[in-house]
Scaffold this active site. Structure first.
Site, mmCIF file in Angstrom:
data_model
loop_
_atom_site.group_PDB
_atom_site.id
_atom_site.type_symbol
_atom_site.label_atom_id
_atom_site.label_comp_id
_atom_site.label_asym_id
_atom_site.label_seq_id
_atom_site.Cartn_x
_atom_site.Cartn_y
_atom_site.Cartn_z
ATOM 1 N N HIS A 140 69.061 8.669 46.991
ATOM 2 C CA HIS A 140 70.129 7.691 47.404
ATOM 3 C C HIS A 140 71.434 8.371 46.632
ATOM 4 C CE1 HIS A 140 71.465 3.383 47.324
ATOM 5 N NE2 HIS A 140 72.479 3.940 46.605
ATOM 6 N N GLU A 141 71.372 8.827 45.599
ATOM 7 C CA GLU A 141 72.708 9.224 44.965
ATOM 8 C C GLU A 141 73.121 10.633 45.712
ATOM 9 O OE1 GLU A 141 74.026 7.173 43.217
ATOM 10 O OE2 GLU A 141 72.250 6.165 42.675
ATOM 11 N N CYS A 168 72.620 -1.057 46.111
ATOM 12 C CA CYS A 168 73.707 -0.136 45.978
ATOM 13 C C CYS A 168 74.901 -1.074 45.294
ATOM 14 C CB CYS A 168 74.046 0.479 46.992
ATOM 15 S SG CYS A 168 75.507 1.683 46.924
ATOM 16 N N LEU A 169 75.442 -0.561 44.365
ATOM 17 C CA LEU A 169 76.528 -1.072 43.481
ATOM 18 C C LEU A 169 77.885 -1.214 44.863
ATOM 19 C CD1 LEU A 169 76.496 0.337 39.812
ATOM 20 C CD2 LEU A 169 75.831 -1.859 40.946
ATOM 21 N N HIS A 194 75.131 9.702 48.622
ATOM 22 C CA HIS A 194 76.751 9.190 48.409
ATOM 23 C C HIS A 194 77.488 10.165 48.472
ATOM 24 C CE1 HIS A 194 76.441 4.967 47.412
ATOM 25 N NE2 HIS A 194 75.459 5.056 46.762
ATOM 26 N N GLN A 209 81.733 6.691 44.274
ATOM 27 C CA GLN A 209 81.541 5.261 44.036
ATOM 28 C C GLN A 209 82.691 4.578 43.004
ATOM 29 O OE1 GLN A 209 76.924 4.899 43.474
ATOM 30 N NE2 GLN A 209 77.306 3.062 44.410
ATOM 31 N N GLY A 223 71.423 4.261 39.216
ATOM 32 C CA GLY A 223 72.410 5.446 39.571
ATOM 33 C C GLY A 223 73.648 5.158 39.929
HETATM 34 NI NI NI Z 1 74.608 3.518 45.936
#
Ligand code: NI
Length: 180
Positions: free
Chosen positions: A143-144, A101-102, A147, A52, A47
């Site tokens: 999770h997204e 997470c990236l 963000h 991000q 995702g």
């Molecule tokens: Ni993330």
């Protein structure tokens, strides 16, 4: 299309609430979505949310490949673009599962999430989109969504006892998970 730079933890853009997208059809929004898709695939994310990539807008992507060991076994999920999403839990039931997470490279931890959620959003053409998600897909969506509200998975952990670097995850945790 372009690969965008990922904002990592400490960047204030990850900690503010994202703005709704007003004109989904605008060329700059369409281009941003294309670039986010390319960026997510380049870095092998499941995702990606616009904050991000340094854009404080309510856009999130999810794509689950069948071969991905992080995903629910045997399940794949075609590319889903969520714009201005709203999320409602369908159940009180929470399940703990691993997340990474990236924007928080090399770390993983166990996070409790609602087992099932309902999402209302718009797709990239601006059409209304409604879906129900369970298990791992529901986890990625939550999770997204976080963000887009300035929240990261660390905030959702009950404690940091399971916080682990990826190498140590592979060494001490992944195997245990497989076995039990
Ligand atoms: Ni993330």
């Amino acid at each position: 299309m372009a690969i965008l730079k990922i904002a990592i933890l400490g960047n204030p853009v990850l900690r503010i609430a994202a703005e709704p997208v007003k004109n989904i059809q605008a060329p700059e929004i369409q281009r941003l979505i294309d670039d986010m898709i390319e960026t997510m695939r380049e870095y092998r994310g499941i995702g990606l949310a616009a904050p991000q990539v340094h854009r404080s807008l309510q856009i999130a992507l999810i794509e689950e490949e069948e071969a991905d060991p992080r995903s629910s076994k045997g399940v794949s999920r075609p590319l889903t673009v969520l714009i201005n999403p709203r999320i409602t839990p369908v159940t009180d039931q929470m399940v703990e599962g691993w997340e990474g997470c990236l924007s928080i490279p090399d770390l993983r931890g166990k996070v409790p999430r609602f087992k099932e959620v309902e999402v209302q959003a718009h797709d990239r053409r601006g059409r209304p989109l409604q879906l129900k998600a369970g298990d791992f897909f529901a986890r990625v969506i939550q999770h997204e969504m976080d963000h887009l509200m300035g929240t990261v998975f660390l905030d959702r952990m009950k404690g940091f006892e399971t916080l682990t670097y990826l190498d140590e995850y592979a060494r001490y945790w992944a195997r245990q998970e497989d076995e039990g």
